[in-house]
Design a protein around this motif. Structure first.
Motif, PDB file in Angstrom:
ATOM      1  N   ALA A 188      -0.392 -27.295  27.572  1.00 40.38           N
ATOM      2  CA  ALA A 188       0.791 -26.869  26.835  1.00 40.38           C
ATOM      3  C   ALA A 188       1.319 -25.596  27.467  1.00 40.38           C
ATOM      4  O   ALA A 188       0.612 -24.593  27.544  1.00 40.38           O
ATOM      5  CB  ALA A 188       0.448 -26.637  25.375  1.00 40.38           C
ATOM      6  N   LYS A 189       2.519 -25.629  27.892  1.00 39.99           N
ATOM      7  CA  LYS A 189       3.183 -24.451  28.428  1.00 39.99           C
ATOM      8  C   LYS A 189       4.681 -24.679  28.280  1.00 39.99           C
ATOM      9  O   LYS A 189       5.133 -25.816  28.125  1.00 39.99           O
ATOM     10  CB  LYS A 189       2.796 -24.208  29.883  1.00 39.99           C
ATOM     11  N   PRO A 190       5.467 -23.615  28.315  1.00 44.91           N
ATOM     12  CA  PRO A 190       6.912 -23.801  28.158  1.00 44.91           C
ATOM     13  C   PRO A 190       7.505 -24.586  29.339  1.00 44.91           C
ATOM     14  O   PRO A 190       7.226 -24.276  30.505  1.00 44.91           O
ATOM     15  CB  PRO A 190       7.454 -22.368  28.124  1.00 44.91           C
ATOM     16  N   VAL A 191       8.281 -25.590  29.009  1.00 44.41           N
ATOM     17  CA  VAL A 191       9.012 -26.357  30.013  1.00 44.41           C
ATOM     18  C   VAL A 191      10.462 -26.439  29.564  1.00 44.41           C
ATOM     19  O   VAL A 191      10.777 -26.220  28.384  1.00 44.41           O
ATOM     20  CB  VAL A 191       8.430 -27.784  30.180  1.00 44.41           C
ATOM     21  N   MET A 192      11.345 -26.736  30.500  1.00 48.47           N
ATOM     22  CA  MET A 192      12.744 -26.899  30.119  1.00 48.47           C
ATOM     23  C   MET A 192      12.880 -28.162  29.276  1.00 48.47           C
ATOM     24  O   MET A 192      12.446 -29.241  29.664  1.00 48.47           O
ATOM     25  CB  MET A 192      13.633 -26.954  31.359  1.00 48.47           C
TER      26      MET A 192
END
Length: 988
Positions: A188-192
């Motif tokens: 889980a990590k920020p993605v566009m």
């Protein structure tokens, strides 16, 4: 005066059925139909079988609409590559292909649903995918005919489609290679993320547009600090994304930044960067009151003029905590998850960060690990994890303590009303007494979805990733998740870090970028910078139309299953049924008897469409379906935007699975702009439709335009530009028409002259042809088609039409049939014809065919011909140098004659007597030679500089129209013509 004979019938005039008017829009479709009937592509494969190969792998255009001018340019360039390599005698096959999966097609089908008021989610997935497949196939068929109309020669009956079952099976097999090697993980990590399309997006699916955002200054009350004076003061953050404040978890400061505690006119104290103090005061409208004298300055290392100011170096802020500005308000309101309320009551730590600057804002940055890359990394390092509170549609969860629930305030975070100065975020912050300023006037560039044109956000969600910095390793024997301690599904998972041993995907790709040839060279730096700085590759998408991520994940351990037997069953199932084979109902059969389906979760995400296209090298070049191809490709050719798209996804996929790039060279072109240099837009009405251009001018005009511009840079097209190209085309066409007429009845066995026996002019032209041949071959090797086309056009116009043809038309018309000069000229014309029609064939594919078949109707297609090396004996540097000097003098003579022609003192150079500087005449040319080469009545030499011109008093020959001393009266014959007539009459 004696009665003059009419010598018209004794003069040879060029004869040909080749029309001056091209009529390309009407003529080209017939030529195209003849090629299809003859099977030209297969004829070429047979003719070049066993030869050296050159493989250009076609990058797949998207199957969702008519072709535009960019498609036309791109495919003409590809066709030029293939045809020029074929011209050199190589076996250069061309298999076209299409990208058929992904969001753009799915979005179009959804639009149909919306018009019919249908909900996609209520349609069986197989039915929806069938509609996507039919939509894609429709546009494949449309675009195929449009591209064929451009004269693109390829295996159109057997193209590759990423939605073919065999292609889908190969894509799955390539994915499973990543899984089996452990080079795949879920984290889980920020993605566009597109809230409109409800899916993650790749960088290549994003475009940037200028927007106006709301900028706000928000106060966080400091509740704990090693600096006693700061307790009770407020740290100020500035942001242009107000919607991220509800998930703030920390404040970042710059350790080397100087901070000032401002005593403001509203009675509060505010902590901001010293350099940004005045900007902060201007935005908020606050004034400054006298503060107590600083008793203990923490540091003056980076500060000047600190009298009466409380100054602190950022590093002193460690251990400081502030309360979320909405904390008190949330605790007073009813409703909301108790854990969510607790989230807001927890003080926010101050964290050191080198990325904090004093370029703008306040020098303190609010951290929301759910919605920023820097935020995520910094917070993760300090044990702060994302909360996953913004849902797929961009709205906060119903149970979230602030802005959750079902009231009218629950709207998408990309809704301008949500972030407006009078929107719910700002209203609540103002009620809490934390909003110091809010203005909707901040202009900046912002990412948007390439398809929906809606704004995107950074959103933290569980996704599947390929790590860039984990050492590449062989597939593990047991299960693999890419983690030493894999987390349960849905929890935050860190990307695997490189352990310092072995090549990583990033290092392998960067090494390949250094090895691969880039044209133009700047492409190497562009893709290199992108790969060097890119994050882990996000493979997953939350959509329906695409190749599934065919993994089974253990519900207890979070590990995905790696079993070669299971993977083999999955691949074969997809090969038989396509993507519809991946269903819950098929899980038990795919898992087989060794695994209980209840223990495994079937992943329902699909693959990033760039992974599809990144695998085309595997199912096109390696599958054996097209035996004329081979891996790796010699060349990939696309627009410069593909440095972040297809070039890169292909590079990464092959580097991970094969240890090298799937190509040896990359050629990129720029974008086509309107004639005024502006970007083409339907809304501006400045687009150029290649279909309409072909209807007005013909495909050869588009081809000539595409190959005449400097396509490596952005370039232009418009009505005036196309008219100029059409004029250029007419000159080329007339060159061929002249040669066809001048060669009427030519028989080499009867007329041919060995170059060694030819006059100097013919030998000079053969040398110039050799030089042109060298230039064109070098241009082919350099993929410099602008140079190729320019050199060809200049040679036809300047060396032939304006020079060689102009000089020798007198010999062609008036010399006797057996005269050496005339026979030598026609021999050179024959050589020129065979060379130029071949040179022009890759550019003007239809016109070259028309030219060739006009002269040789029974010799097949010109496109089956190849270039033969020209004799080096034609090269004579000394002769070339002498003629270069002569041509320069000839230009001076023509310029000197022109004023007299305009004033009607002479009607043409044939009536001019010219005197030239003796020193300017190259050695070896007599005055008679000069008169012939300058097409004047006579030439004499004089001392001094400059060219003088007078009208001759000589009479005009009644047959050749030359004015010569030997002609006794107008209409009488010169010696040459008298001799030709005598021989002609004697033969009769």
């Amino acid at each position: 005066m004696t009665e003059q004979r009419d010598y018209k019938d004794t003069v040879f005039l060029p004869r040909t059925d080749f029309p001056m008017k091209a009529g390309l829009p009407q003529k080209e479709p017939g030529i195209l139909a003849r090629w299809e009937e003859q099977g030209l592509y297969r004829q070429l494969r047979e003719a070049r079988a066993g030869r050296e190969k050159f493989v250009l792998h076609d990058g797949p255009p998207y199957a969702n609409g008519d072709i535009h001018i960019g498609h036309a340019l791109n495919h003409v360039l590809k066709d030029m590559v293939v045809r020029t390599q074929t011209l050199l005698g190589k076996d250069a096959p061309y298999v076209p292909g299409w990208d058929c999966h992904g969001l753009p097609i799915e979005w179009k089908v959804e639009e149909r649903y919306r018009k019919k008021k249908r909900n996609k989610d209520e349609v069986p997935p197989a039915e929806f995918r069938a509609e996507c497949r039919a939509y894609a196939q429709h546009w494949v068929d449309v675009q195929r005919e449009q591209l064929k109309r451009l004269g693109i020669n390829g295996d159109w009956d057997n193209p590759y489609l990423t939605m073919d079952f065999g292609a889908e099976a190969t894509i799955v097999a390539e994915l499973l290679k990543f899984a089996e090697s452990g080079h795949l993980y879920r984290g889980a990590k920020p993605v566009m993320w597109s809230p409109v399309e409800k899916t993650a997006l790749a960088e290549a699916e994003v475009e940037y547009e200028d927007i106006v955002s709301t900028q706000i200054d928000v106060a966080f009350e400091i509740v704990e600090s090693p600096i006693p004076e700061l307790v009770g003061a407020h740290a100020v953050v500035w942001t242009t994304t107000p919607w991220t404040i509800p998930v703030n978890q920390a404040l970042a400061y710059g350790p080397r930044v100087a901070y000032e505690l401002v005593y403001a006119s509203d009675g509060n104290r505010y902590l901001v960067a010293h350099e940004l103090r005045d900007e902060f005061l201007k935005r908020t409208g606050l004034g400054v009151v006298d503060a107590p004298q600083q008793g203990d300055v923490d540091s003056t290392e980076d500060v000047t003029d600190w009298a009466n100011r409380h100054m602190y170096l950022g590093s002193k802020l460690e251990g400081t905590f502030a309360l979320h500005p909405i904390a008190k308000l949330v605790s007073l309101r009813e409703g909301g998850d108790s854990q969510a309320v607790e989230f807001f009551l927890k003080p926010r730590p101050f964290l050191p960060a080198d990325f904090v600057t004093t370029d703008s804002g306040t020098g303190l940055v609010h951290m929301a690990p759910d919605h920023g890359e820097d935020d995520f990394v910094l917070c993760k390092a300090h044990g702060l994890t994302p909360k996953f509170v913004v849902e797929a549609d961009g709205r906060y969860r119903d149970d979230w303590a602030w802005l959750g629930g079902a009231d009218e305030r629950r709207m998408s975070v990309i809704n301008p009303k949500f972030n407006a100065p009078d929107g719910p975020i700002c209203l609540d912050l103002r009620e809490a007494g934390a909003l110091l300023s809010a203005r909707a006037d901040y202009k900046h560039s912002y990412p948007h979805s390439w398809r929906s044109k809606a704004k995107v956000i950074y959103r933290c969600t569980p996704q599947w990733f390929v790590p860039m910095d984990k050492p590449l390793a062989p597939a593990p024997k047991g299960g693999g998740s890419g983690h030493d301690n894999p987390p349960p599904l849905g929890e935050v998972a860190a990307a695997p870090a490189a352990d310092g041993g072995g090549a990583t995907l990033r290092s392998t790709a960067l090494a390949e970028i250094e090895r691969v040839r880039f044209v133009p060279e700047k492409g190497r730096n562009r893709i290199g910078a992108m790969v060097e700085g890119r994050p882990d590759w996000v493979l997953s998408r939350q959509r329906a139309w695409g190749v599934p991520i065919t993994l089974f994940v253990n519900r207890k351990t979070g590990e995905y299953l790696v079993d070669p037997a299971v993977n083999a069953r999955i691949v074969e199932a997809v090969r038989a049924k396509g993507v519809d084979a991946w269903t819950e109902e098929a899980a038990a059969e795919l898992l087989g008897p060794d695994y209980d389906p209840a223990d495994y979760e079937r992943v329902t995400d699909i693959l990033d469409v760039w992974f599809d296209s990144g695998c085309t090298h595997a199912f096109v070049l390696e599958s054996g379906r097209w035996p004329e191809l081979r891996w790796p490709a010699d060349l990939y050719l696309e627009g410069s935007d593909q440095h972040r798209g297809w070039f890169q996804s292909s590079l990464l996929e092959a580097s991970a699975t094969r240890g090298r790039a799937p190509y040896d060279a990359v050629l990129t072109h720029g974008f086509t702009m309107a004639s005024d240099g502006k970007k083409m837009s339907k809304s501006l009405g400045n687009t150029v439709d290649p279909i309409k251009v072909m209807g007005q001018y013909g495909a050869d005009i588009i081809r000539l335009w595409a190959l005449s511009v400097d396509f490596t840079e952005d370039h232009r097209i418009g009505d005036e530009i196309l008219k100029g190209v059409a004029d250029q085309y007419r000159k080329l066409r007339n060159t061929f028409r002249y040669m066809l007429g001048a060669l009427d009845g030519f028989d080499y066995e009867r007329e041919g002259v060995d170059p060694a026996d030819m006059p100097e002019l013919e030998r000079y032209v053969l040398g110039e042809l050799h030089a042109l041949d060298t230039t064109l071959r070098r241009a082919i090797a350099d993929f410099d088609f602008n140079e190729y086309t320019r050199a060809l056009v200049d040679f036809a116009n300047e060396d032939l039409s304006a020079f060689f043809f102009d000089i020798r038309k007198d010999s062609l018309y008036c010399d006797g049939e057996d005269d050496l000069r005339r026979r030598a000229y026609r021999t050179v014309l024959d050589i020129l014809f065979h060379a130029l029609v071949r040179y022009a064939a890759p550019v003007l594919v239809f016109t070259a065919e028309e030219v060739w078949t006009t002269r040789f109707p029974d010799r097949g297609s010109v496109h089956l011909q190849e270039l033969s090396p020209l004799p080096d004996s034609w090269v004579d540097p000394a002769l070339a140098e002498r003629f270069a000097g002569l041509r320069a003098l000839r230009e001076q003579v023509m310029e000197a004659i022109e004023p007299l022609r305009r004033e009607k003192v002479v009607r043409s150079g044939l009536e001019a007597e010219v005197a030239v500087p003796a020193a300017a005449v190259p050695e070896g040319f007599g005055d008679a030679d000069l008169a012939e080469l300058f097409i004047t009545a006579s030439v004499t030499r004089r001392q001094g500089d400059g060219v003088t011109v007078t009208r001759t008093d000589d009479h005009k020959c009644g047959r050749c129209w030359r004015l010569l001393p030997e002609v006794t009266e107008d209409g009488a014959l010169c010696g040459r013509c008298a001799d030709v007539i005598a021989r002609t009459d004697a033969a009769v």
